[in-house]
Design a protein around this motif. Structure first.
Motif, mmCIF file in Angstrom:
data_model
loop_
_atom_site.group_PDB
_atom_site.id
_atom_site.type_symbol
_atom_site.label_atom_id
_atom_site.label_comp_id
_atom_site.label_asym_id
_atom_site.label_seq_id
_atom_site.Cartn_x
_atom_site.Cartn_y
_atom_site.Cartn_z
ATOM 1 N N GLN A 99 0.824 -1.208 0.000
ATOM 2 C CA GLN A 99 0.000 0.000 0.000
ATOM 3 C C GLN A 99 0.856 1.256 0.000
ATOM 4 N N LEU A 100 1.934 1.245 0.756
ATOM 5 C CA LEU A 100 2.841 2.386 0.790
ATOM 6 C C LEU A 100 3.480 2.606 -0.576
ATOM 7 N N ALA A 101 3.929 1.529 -1.234
ATOM 8 C CA ALA A 101 4.534 1.647 -2.562
ATOM 9 C C ALA A 101 3.519 2.144 -3.590
ATOM 10 N N LEU A 102 2.296 1.639 -3.527
ATOM 11 C CA LEU A 102 1.265 2.102 -4.467
ATOM 12 C C LEU A 102 0.904 3.561 -4.225
ATOM 13 N N ALA A 103 0.790 3.967 -2.967
ATOM 14 C CA ALA A 103 0.496 5.376 -2.668
ATOM 15 C C ALA A 103 1.620 6.258 -3.186
ATOM 16 N N PHE A 104 2.866 5.817 -3.026
ATOM 17 C CA PHE A 104 4.008 6.575 -3.526
ATOM 18 C C PHE A 104 3.970 6.670 -5.054
ATOM 19 N N ALA A 105 3.683 5.544 -5.725
ATOM 20 C CA ALA A 105 3.620 5.537 -7.187
ATOM 21 C C ALA A 105 2.492 6.429 -7.696
ATOM 22 N N PHE A 106 1.331 6.375 -7.057
ATOM 23 C CA PHE A 106 0.227 7.216 -7.497
ATOM 24 C C PHE A 106 0.478 8.687 -7.189
ATOM 25 N N SER A 107 1.222 8.984 -6.126
ATOM 26 C CA SER A 107 1.548 10.386 -5.858
ATOM 27 C C SER A 107 2.500 10.925 -6.924
ATOM 28 N N ILE A 108 3.435 10.094 -7.373
ATOM 29 C CA ILE A 108 4.329 10.518 -8.466
ATOM 30 C C ILE A 108 3.527 10.723 -9.744
ATOM 31 N N LEU A 109 2.619 9.810 -10.040
ATOM 32 C CA LEU A 109 1.766 9.962 -11.227
ATOM 33 C C LEU A 109 0.896 11.206 -11.132
ATOM 34 N N SER A 110 0.439 11.530 -9.952
ATOM 35 C CA SER A 110 -0.372 12.723 -9.757
ATOM 36 C C SER A 110 0.455 13.981 -9.989
ATOM 37 N N ILE A 111 1.696 13.989 -9.501
ATOM 38 C CA ILE A 111 2.570 15.141 -9.692
ATOM 39 C C ILE A 111 2.900 15.322 -11.169
ATOM 40 N N LEU A 112 3.121 14.228 -11.883
ATOM 41 C CA LEU A 112 3.445 14.293 -13.312
ATOM 42 C C LEU A 112 2.224 14.565 -14.176
ATOM 43 N N GLY A 113 1.028 14.427 -13.615
ATOM 44 C CA GLY A 113 -0.190 14.742 -14.348
ATOM 45 C C GLY A 113 -0.804 13.578 -15.088
ATOM 46 N N TYR A 114 -0.301 12.381 -14.880
ATOM 47 C CA TYR A 114 -0.883 11.206 -15.515
ATOM 48 C C TYR A 114 -2.102 10.741 -14.717
ATOM 49 N N PHE A 115 -3.072 10.231 -15.412
ATOM 50 C CA PHE A 115 -4.312 9.754 -14.784
ATOM 51 C C PHE A 115 -4.829 10.806 -13.813
ATOM 52 N N ALA A 116 -4.962 12.029 -14.306
ATOM 53 C CA ALA A 116 -5.169 13.234 -13.491
ATOM 54 C C ALA A 116 -6.115 13.074 -12.301
ATOM 55 N N PRO A 117 -7.396 12.853 -12.463
ATOM 56 C CA PRO A 117 -8.190 12.805 -11.231
ATOM 57 C C PRO A 117 -8.040 11.474 -10.480
ATOM 58 N N PHE A 118 -7.833 10.404 -11.222
ATOM 59 C CA PHE A 118 -7.794 9.092 -10.580
ATOM 60 C C PHE A 118 -6.579 8.931 -9.674
ATOM 61 N N SER A 119 -5.418 9.383 -10.120
ATOM 62 C CA SER A 119 -4.199 9.160 -9.336
ATOM 63 C C SER A 119 -4.264 9.898 -8.002
ATOM 64 N N ARG A 120 -4.874 11.072 -7.985
ATOM 65 C CA ARG A 120 -5.006 11.812 -6.724
ATOM 66 C C ARG A 120 -5.923 11.061 -5.757
ATOM 67 N N TYR A 121 -7.066 10.608 -6.261
ATOM 68 C CA TYR A 121 -8.006 9.890 -5.398
ATOM 69 C C TYR A 121 -7.434 8.539 -4.952
ATOM 70 N N ALA A 122 -6.715 7.880 -5.830
ATOM 71 C CA ALA A 122 -6.090 6.607 -5.462
ATOM 72 C C ALA A 122 -5.040 6.827 -4.380
ATOM 73 N N CYS A 123 -4.274 7.895 -4.493
ATOM 74 C CA CYS A 123 -3.251 8.198 -3.492
ATOM 75 C C CYS A 123 -3.900 8.510 -2.145
ATOM 76 N N ILE A 124 -4.954 9.284 -2.155
ATOM 77 C CA ILE A 124 -5.655 9.627 -0.907
ATOM 78 C C ILE A 124 -6.293 8.365 -0.309
ATOM 79 N N GLY A 125 -6.937 7.559 -1.139
ATOM 80 C CA GLY A 125 -7.571 6.342 -0.648
ATOM 81 C C GLY A 125 -6.569 5.353 -0.083
#
Length: 148
Positions: A99-125
């Protein structure tokens, strides 16, 4: 075998057949989900019913009694209890790291702008789930340390 096992098998089959009938007669977006529920209900339901009647036969009664006795011994064996607890702890740690690795990966994707709304919500979830799992682990440890 218990009658509840037979009733469970019939319930699985009923839910599976009902889902299959609904999937056959209607057409909507969640039809694939109904087909999945149909397969997940009918398959295990038939297996449960088959096992029930298999172990109910007189020629299998002695083997079934030996199997139940072995299961009862395995449930009370201290070494196996310790192994179950240790494997549960390792699974708990592994899922927390995942879960920590996935949250980290989705936070990087969110910063880079990939999967824009989904990556932010996935990171928060995932972050919320990680925190809840950690808090639950602490609560469970404290409760168990008081009762045992």
């Amino acid at each position: 075998m218990k009658k509840s096992t037979l009733y469970t098998g019939f319930a699985y089959c009923f839910v599976g057949i009902t889902s299959m009938i609904i999937a056959l007669t209607t057409e909507f977006r969640l039809e694939a989900l109904l087909w999945g529920i149909a397969g997940a209900g009918i398959g295990p339901g038939v297996l449960i019913i088959g096992r029930y009647f298999y172990w109910l036969r007189p020629e299998h009664q002695a083997e079934y009694a030996n199997r139940i006795q072995k299961e009862n011994i395995d449930l009370k064996d201290e070494r196996k209890i310790m192994l179950r607890d240790k494997s549960g702890r390792l699974a708990y740690i592994a899922t927390m790291i995942l879960q920590l690795a996935l949250a980290f990966a989705f936070s990087i994707l969110s910063i880079l702008g990939y999967f824009a709304p989904f990556s932010r919500y996935a990171c928060i979830g995932l972050g919320g789930l990680l925190i809840l799992q950690y808090i639950f682990g602490i609560i469970a440890y404290n409760r168990l340390s008081k009762t045992l």
